[in-house]
Structures are given as structure tokens and as C-alpha cells.
Design a protein around this motif. Structure first.
Motif, mmCIF file in Angstrom:
data_model
loop_
_atom_site.group_PDB
_atom_site.id
_atom_site.type_symbol
_atom_site.label_atom_id
_atom_site.label_comp_id
_atom_site.label_asym_id
_atom_site.label_seq_id
_atom_site.Cartn_x
_atom_site.Cartn_y
_atom_site.Cartn_z
ATOM 1 N N PRO A 73 0.812 -1.225 0.000
ATOM 2 C CA PRO A 73 0.000 0.000 0.000
ATOM 3 C C PRO A 73 0.843 1.272 0.000
ATOM 4 C CG PRO A 73 -0.841 -1.552 1.613
ATOM 5 C CD PRO A 73 0.390 -2.167 1.030
ATOM 6 N N ARG A 74 1.921 1.261 0.805
ATOM 7 C CA ARG A 74 2.704 2.490 0.958
ATOM 8 C C ARG A 74 3.415 2.886 -0.312
ATOM 9 N NH1 ARG A 74 8.056 0.395 3.951
ATOM 10 N NH2 ARG A 74 8.544 2.589 3.806
ATOM 11 N N TYR A 88 -5.464 8.463 14.108
ATOM 12 C CA TYR A 88 -4.532 7.961 15.115
ATOM 13 C C TYR A 88 -4.949 8.540 16.462
ATOM 14 C CZ TYR A 88 -2.147 7.337 10.702
ATOM 15 O OH TYR A 88 -1.865 7.013 9.398
ATOM 16 N N HIS A 90 -3.841 8.570 19.408
ATOM 17 C CA HIS A 90 -2.870 9.137 20.342
ATOM 18 C C HIS A 90 -2.182 10.367 19.778
ATOM 19 C CE1 HIS A 90 -0.935 6.493 17.537
ATOM 20 N NE2 HIS A 90 0.249 6.986 17.837
ATOM 21 N N TYR A 99 1.268 13.199 9.714
ATOM 22 C CA TYR A 99 1.929 11.901 9.910
ATOM 23 C C TYR A 99 2.729 11.463 8.676
ATOM 24 C CZ TYR A 99 2.397 6.924 11.091
ATOM 25 O OH TYR A 99 2.876 5.668 11.341
ATOM 26 N N SER A 100 2.079 11.530 7.511
ATOM 27 C CA SER A 100 2.747 11.063 6.293
ATOM 28 C C SER A 100 3.969 11.923 5.976
ATOM 29 C CB SER A 100 1.771 11.077 5.118
ATOM 30 O OG SER A 100 1.252 12.364 4.934
ATOM 31 N N LEU A 103 6.815 11.071 8.321
ATOM 32 C CA LEU A 103 7.465 9.821 7.931
ATOM 33 C C LEU A 103 8.475 10.070 6.814
ATOM 34 C CD1 LEU A 103 4.548 7.229 7.811
ATOM 35 C CD2 LEU A 103 6.432 7.284 9.423
ATOM 36 N N ARG A 151 -1.540 14.623 1.417
ATOM 37 C CA ARG A 151 -0.613 13.734 0.736
ATOM 38 C C ARG A 151 -0.443 14.100 -0.726
ATOM 39 N NH1 ARG A 151 -1.471 8.395 1.870
ATOM 40 N NH2 ARG A 151 -0.305 8.127 -0.056
ATOM 41 N N ALA B 199 -2.064 3.844 8.541
ATOM 42 C CA ALA B 199 -0.635 4.141 8.622
ATOM 43 C C ALA B 199 0.100 3.582 7.410
ATOM 44 C CB ALA B 199 -0.046 3.567 9.909
ATOM 45 N N SER B 200 -0.298 2.386 6.968
ATOM 46 C CA SER B 200 0.401 1.817 5.817
ATOM 47 C C SER B 200 0.056 2.596 4.549
ATOM 48 C CB SER B 200 0.079 0.323 5.664
ATOM 49 O OG SER B 200 -1.232 0.149 5.205
ATOM 50 N N ASP B 202 -0.463 5.760 4.626
ATOM 51 C CA ASP B 202 0.290 7.003 4.805
ATOM 52 C C ASP B 202 1.783 6.804 4.580
ATOM 53 O OD1 ASP B 202 -1.555 8.939 5.169
ATOM 54 O OD2 ASP B 202 -1.511 8.955 7.352
ATOM 55 N N GLY B 203 2.198 5.556 4.346
ATOM 56 C CA GLY B 203 3.589 5.328 3.980
ATOM 57 C C GLY B 203 4.459 4.739 5.067
ATOM 58 N N ALA B 204 3.847 4.225 6.142
ATOM 59 C CA ALA B 204 4.655 3.668 7.225
ATOM 60 C C ALA B 204 4.934 2.193 6.976
ATOM 61 C CB ALA B 204 3.940 3.841 8.560
ATOM 62 N N GLY B 205 6.195 1.795 7.108
ATOM 63 C CA GLY B 205 6.559 0.385 7.027
ATOM 64 C C GLY B 205 6.299 -0.279 8.372
ATOM 65 N N GLN B 208 8.267 1.310 11.277
ATOM 66 C CA GLN B 208 7.724 2.639 11.594
ATOM 67 C C GLN B 208 6.361 2.519 12.268
ATOM 68 O OE1 GLN B 208 8.158 4.074 7.592
ATOM 69 N NE2 GLN B 208 9.586 5.669 8.222
ATOM 70 N N GLN B 209 5.547 1.556 11.817
ATOM 71 C CA GLN B 209 4.240 1.360 12.457
ATOM 72 C C GLN B 209 4.409 0.981 13.916
ATOM 73 O OE1 GLN B 209 1.559 -1.301 10.331
ATOM 74 N NE2 GLN B 209 2.153 -0.396 8.399
ATOM 75 N N THR B 212 5.567 4.238 15.789
ATOM 76 C CA THR B 212 4.677 5.408 15.778
ATOM 77 C C THR B 212 3.245 5.066 16.158
ATOM 78 O OG1 THR B 212 4.251 5.113 13.420
ATOM 79 C CG2 THR B 212 6.008 6.631 14.028
ATOM 80 N N ILE B 213 2.850 3.804 16.027
ATOM 81 C CA ILE B 213 1.470 3.426 16.346
ATOM 82 C C ILE B 213 1.445 2.490 17.560
ATOM 83 C CG2 ILE B 213 -0.666 2.389 15.498
ATOM 84 C CD1 ILE B 213 0.041 4.782 13.855
#
Lengths: 358, 300
Positions: A73-74, A88, A90, A99-100, A103, A151, B199-200, B202-205, B208-209, B212-213
Motif C-alpha cells: 500500500p505504501r 490515530y 494518540h 503523519y505522512s 514519515l 498527501r 498508517a500503511s 500514509d507510507g509507514a513500514g 515505523q508502524q 509510531t502506532i
């Protein structure tokens, strides 16, 4: 117009269950496409395969000319708005939005600039330091949208984003999402079970049933020329009336299986004696003067519901016939309905219920 | 009579009974022993005066005595090592297992259930089993290490002063892992799947997940597991009794076991009380952190 997302004969199995069957779809740059169908039809699964959250068994997915079938997906550069928003919990609104970018280790200045821009677009001013649990449903929805917009992705994917909002807010957000789409010139794929949402928002509607594309096209084409009884019944509200009938010996009329065997002209020719299913939309049954005085039905009335602008007349017949009239219908035992032959649909009476050419 | 029953049932009578029962239990079984212990730490107590309150007060003499003993520093550092290493390793192994069982694979739930075996066994039994495993001359561990060529000579796990404490720590880690794993599994299961999906997108591996999560969303559970882990580890008595009895020459002794030795083996009851009072102070501090971390959980 270039093709942004292309699906070529997508098949997906969950064990033995065939969830998507030979789905092919071309989505142009800047197009707003709605995937619509009853629950369990595979529309969310299809969206998630585009996103890469679900793998596919067979087929090819191309995004902006690149084969992404096996990419994570990423790596697909798509943004998704989830039904539950999936914020998210928190992180504050600001950190949710960025967030994106964080990262990707973008600079502080870039991030601040983007946040200012997004808060202006989504109207989240003053909420940046709040946590998702401190926001109302509509505000969460906006954060989810903002998180996608920031994004600047190749396409937006929406998974029933409005289904958790109350009716009034839903209509409002519907218009807002569409405005946003026009303004960003983005490509959007929108999943909904609500055909009104699909019809009002999309340039291109894809109707799915049991993992198969039943029909796709411009919203009004689907309304005017549904290819089968399923699409005819699914698009339009209230749903189309279906009445079994037989083509008369002259081949230009149908004799309805209603009390008194009324005969209607349909302005075309079919083989004499053929069994058909007549489709009549409730809003096409005219209570006022009809253009074709000979083409009329007289039906007993079971109930009249008046909403002010519209009156819904339920006729006391089997199958039940529903009439939607833009006037106030007085209490009556019988109602006379005029029918424009051009607005009469004929379908095969079998399971598939394909449209019959007139 | 009827009036009385009604008052009892509908009025404040019933509420009072419930409160009194709970409070009574706490007073009799928690507050009174704590206060009695505190009192004894300021008195000169021997076996003959154990049951009477009329004992000579000696002020802080008991405290001075404990703190000036030559073994105190060693036992203090042993306790720090025992608690620190146990909690750290239990947390890491427990978290790793919890993450592992989060993956969807055949028999995952069943295997996770097996890990509970260690938790439901009495610590004394666990100690007996480990004392066989760690036995210097016929232990399984020595045999295995020799077979794979890690050691040539047998290590006397329980009687070598350099390793005795670590032997107890290893057994204690084994004992505490299931608790950590279950509590952290519950926390992990509480994180919605679509947050990871978002998150995935949004680009988090994966890594990173996690940082950050997973980690920030587990803050409350981690706080609870660490503070409960510290408290449970400070209570760990059975393993010492079963494995090393604090020996050889206090090389594996810790405060909780020493306190018992002082009070019930040496009959220096006042000194034993002092050690437990010092530990109570520390546990209260940790409990405070635990309460704070669970309060955060309730708010979110």
C-alpha cells in the motif's frame, strides 16, 4: 484524459469464496467513480485491492501507467478515507494530518505550510491541538479528509466515508466532498451502498453484485437504460415497479398481469405471446394529464403517504405498484395513471432479467 | 421489624454493610499488619514480646543497625539487579511473544494458551523444577550446554556466587513472561486494525508502524505491566526458597528474602521489620505510578 487507474480482469478468492469476478475498470484522471451495490457485493473489497490492503488472486492493477499489482500500500501513493476514519487516537489533529509528511522527513517549514493550507481547505482552524476523541463525527470526518488531501496522492479512495454521520450532515458533506474533488482536480474512487450518493456525486457509476460488475456508465445512463432488472431495481428511489406481462398478438402492446388485464403500448415491437417483465419507475406513473391518453392504468389505492413535495401512492395490487407523484394526491379509492411508452422498460422474466430491446 | 428490614434494604443500611465489609477486610488484613510492622521496626522485639505491644522503643536503632550491616549494600544491589533484569527481560520477551501471537497462524490461540502453564503453577513447584534444570552435577541445562559445546566444565548454577543470582533471575523471567504476554496481548488486540491500515496507506513500514502506532498506543499497558512487574518481582520469595536460599553467603540474597531470614530465622524481628518497611515505601512509589498509568487509560 489519461487513464489513472486501470483494473484488468481482477479475480479474488477468499478460500473457496469467489469475492471478485473478472472485474475490469478504467478510471480516468480527474474522474469521480462510485462503486455501488448491496452489502456483500464486493465493493469494499475492490477498493481495498486498489489500495493494496488486500491481495488479488488474478489480474492486473495499473496506477498512472505503473503495474502496482504486487506493490505494498505504501508504495502506491494513494490516500484512503476509512468508514471509521481510522484517525490515530494518540495524536493531535495536527500530528494526524502531518503523519505522512513526518514519515518522509519533510522540513518543518514545508509541514507548517501544508498544515495551514489544509486547515483552510477543511475548516479545521482552532482544532489542531485537539485529540480525535475530543472531536464530533463531522470534525473527525474532516480530519480524515485533510489527512488524505495533504498527501497530494495519485488518487483518493473513499470507503463509505459518510455512513457514520447523521442525515443532514451527510447531505452537506456529500456536496463538500464533490466540491473538493472539483477543486483539487483529483481522481476519486468512492464506495457506497447508497445509490443516491453514487448518483449525485459520481461522473461514473459502477454497479456491483456478488463480485461482478453488473453495469457501469454515467449515472443517468444507468437510470435511463439499466441493462438488467437488478440495476433497474437498484438505481432510482423508490425502486422500479416490476409487473409480469405478455406481449399481445400485434407485438406492440403488453398485457399486464393485474386485475382487468390492462394493456399498455410500449412504442416498439417484440414477438407476439412473449412473456416479459415490465419495469415502470414510480415517478414515471403520471397522475396528471398524460401525453398518451390511451396508455393508462386504473389501480385500487391501498395507502397514500404525503411528504409535502411528494406523494407516494401504494396501490392495492399483487405485485404492489408504487407511484411517486410531485403533487398532493387527494384521498381516493382508485387512481388513474398515464404512462409514456418511452418510459416503459421491458426485461426478460428469467433470473438474469436482461433488458429487452424495444 | 418490617420497618427495620426496609430501612436495611432501601435505606443506607445495606450500603453501610457493604462498605464496612470491604473496609473491615482491608483494616484487619492489610492496614493492621502494616501498622504493626511499622511499629515493630521502632521497637526492640524478641520472641517473648512478639505478641505484646508493651515493648521498649529504640527509636531509629533498628534502622541504623540494618544500614550499617556489611551485607546490606550487597543485598541492595542484588535486589536492584533482580528487579531490573527480571522486569526488563520479562517485558521484552513478553512483548515479543504478544506481537508474535498477534500474527494469524494456525493454532496461535492454542499455543498462546500453553504459555499460561507457567503462570498457573505454584512458584514453589516452578522453583523445584528449575532446581533440577539448573542442578550443577546432573542438571539438564549443563548437559545441553556441554552437548552443543558452549561449556566444557559444569557450571554450578545454584552454588557459584557469581551466577547464583542470575539463575534465580532466569527462573523468575520464565515465571513472569506469561503474565506480561497476556496483558500486552490484550493491549495489542485493542488497537484497531484500520489504524494500521491508515498508517500503511500514509507510507509507514512495519518498523515505523511499531514505533509510531503500536508503542505509543500501548503506553498505558506498558506502564501497568512494568509497575505490576516490579511489585510482583519484589514479592518473589518462593523461588529463592526453592533454589538458593539467598546463598551462597548472600550472593543471591535480596531484600524480601533477607527480611524473612532476619525475622524468622535469626529472630531479629525488629530488623526484619525495618527491611520490609523500606520495601513498602518503594512499593508505594511504584503503585502510585501504576495508578497514574491506569488513570490515563480510563481517560482515553
Amino acid at each position: 484524459m489519461t487513464c489513472q487507474i486501470s483494473l484488468d480482469r481482477i479475480n479474488k478468492y477468499y478460500g473457496a469464496y469467489h469475492a471478485l469476478r473478472d472485474v475490469s475498470l478504467q478510471i480516468d484522471q480527474g474522474q469521480f467513480v462510485a462503486l455501488v451495490g448491496p452489502s456483500g457485493c464486493g465493493k469494499s473489497t475492490l477498493l481495498r485491492t486498489i489500495a493494496g490492503l488486500e491481495g488479488i488472486t488474478d489480474g492486473t492493477i495499473t496506477i498512472a501507467g505503473e503495474d502496482v499489482t504486487h506493490l505494498a500500500p505504501r508504495a502506491r501513493d494513494l490516500a484512503m478515507v476509512f468508514q471509521s476514519y481510522a484517525l490515530y487516537p494518540h495524536m493531535t489533529v495536527r500530528r494526524n494530518l502531518t503523519y505522512s509528511m513526518r514519515l518522509k522527513r519533510r522540513t518543518r517549514a514545508e509541514i507548517d505550510h501544508a498544515v495551514t493550507e489544509i486547515t483552510r481547505i477543511t475548516g479545521l482552524e482552532g482544532l489542531l491541538e485537539r485529540y480525535p476523541r475530543e472531536l464530533s463525527g463531522g470534525q473527525r470526518q474532516r480530519v480524515a479528509m485533510g489527512r488524505a488531501i495533504i498527501r497530494d496522492p495519485k488518487a483518493f479512495l473513499f470507503d463509505e466515508p459518510l455512513s457514520n454521520l447523521d442525515a443532514a450532515l451527510r447531505v452537506h458533506m456529500r456536496a463538500e466532498i464533490r466540491k473538493l474533488h472539483n477543486r483539487l482536480g483529483a481522481t476519486s474512487v468512492y464506495v457506497t451502498h447508497d445509490q443516491i450518493e453514487a448518483m449525485t456525486m459520481a461522473d461514473h457509476v459502477v454497479v456491483l453484485r456478488a463480485g461482478r460488475v453488473e453495469q457501469q456508465g454515467a449515472p443517468l445512463d444507468l437510470y435511463d437504460r439499466p441493462v438488467n432488472r437488478f440495476v433497474a431495481g437498484f438505481i432510482g428511489s423508490p425502486a422500479m415497479n416490476f409487473i409480469p406481462a405478455t406481449v399481445t398478438p400485434d407485438g406492440g402492446h403488453v398485457s399486464l398481469e393485474l386485475p382487468g388485464q390492462p394493456v399498455l403500448r410500449f412504442g416498439g415491437r417484440r414477438p407476439a405471446g412473449e412473456a416479459v417483465m415490465v419495469g415502470l419507475r414510480p415517478e414515471h406513473l403520471q397522475t396528471g394529464p398524460s401525453p398518451d391518453a390511451a396508455n393508462r392504468l386504473t389501480l385500487p389505492v391501498a395507502m397514500i403517504e404525503r411528504t409535502g413535495a411528494q406523494s407516494y401512492v401504494v396501490c392495492d395490487t399483487v405485485p404492489e405498484v408504487m407511484v411517486s407523484a410531485p403533487v398532493r394526491v387527494e384521498d381516493t379509492d382508485e387512481i388513474v395513471l398515464g404512462i409514456d411508452p418511452a418510459q416503459l422498460h421491458l426485461f426478460a422474466p428469467d433470473e438474469a432479467g436482461l433488458r429487452l430491446d424495444i | 421489624m418490617l420497618k427495620f428490614t426496609n430501612t436495611f434494604r432501601d435505606g443506607i443500611g445495606f450500603d453501610t454493610v457493604l462498605v464496612v465489609m470491604a473496609l473491615g477486610y482491608l483494616v484487619v488484613f492489610s492496614a493492621y499488619p502494616l501498622a504493626y510492622n511499622l511499629l515493630m521496626s521502632f521497637q526492640s522485639v524478641d520472641l517473648f514480646t512478639l505478641t505484646s505491644f508493651d515493648r521498649p522503643f529504640v527509636g531509629l536503632d533498628n534502622y541504623r543497625e540494618v544500614l550499617s550491616r556489611p551485607e546490606t549494600a550487597m543485598i541492595f544491589w542484588n535486589t536492584v539487579k533482580f528487579v531490573g533484569l527480571s522486569v526488563l527481560a520479562q517485558l521484552c520477551v513478553g512483548f515479543a511473544l504478544a506481537l508474535f501471537f498477534q500474527l494469524d497462524f494456525p493454532a496461535a490461540t492454542w499455543l498462546r494458551g500453553l504459555f499460561l502453564a507457567g503462570w498457573i503453577m505454584p512458584a514453589l513447584v516452578v522453583g523445584a523444577v528449575w532446581s533440577w534444570v539448573l542442578a550443577g552435577d546432573f542438571g539438564v541445562l549443563n548437559h545441553m550446554l556441554r552437548q552443543i559445546g558452549v561449556i566444557r566444565e559444569n557450571i554450578f548454577w545454584l552454588s557459584d556466587p557469581d551466577v547464583a543470582l542470575y539463575s534465580v533471575i532466569i527462573a523468575n523471567i520464565w515465571l513472569g513472561v506469561p503474565f506480561n504476554m497476556i496483558l500486552l496481548s490484550v493491549g495489542l488486540a485493542g488497537i484497531p486494525k484500520d489504524v494500521y491500515e491508515a498508517a500503511s496507506m500514509d507510507g509507514a513500514g512495519r518498523v515505523q508502524q511499531f514505533f509510531t502506532i503500536t508503542l505509543p498506543m500501548m503506553r498505558a499497558q506498558l506502564g501497568a505491566v512494568i509497575s505490576l512487574g516490579v511489585i510482583f518481582t519484589l514479592q518473589q520469595f518462593d523461588l529463592f526458597a526453592a533454589l538458593t536460599q539467598g546463598g551462597p553467603s548472600n550472593a543471591s540474597n535480596v531484600f524480601q528474602y533477607w527480611s524473612w531470614q532476619l525475622a524468622f530465622q535469626n529472630y531479629e524481628i525488629g530488623l526484619g521489620s525495618v527491611v520490609s518497611v523500606l520495601m513498602i515505601g518503594f512499593v508505594i512509589a511504584v503503585a502510585f505510578i501504576y495508578v497514574r498509568s491506569t488513570r490515563y487509560e480510563q481517560e482515553s
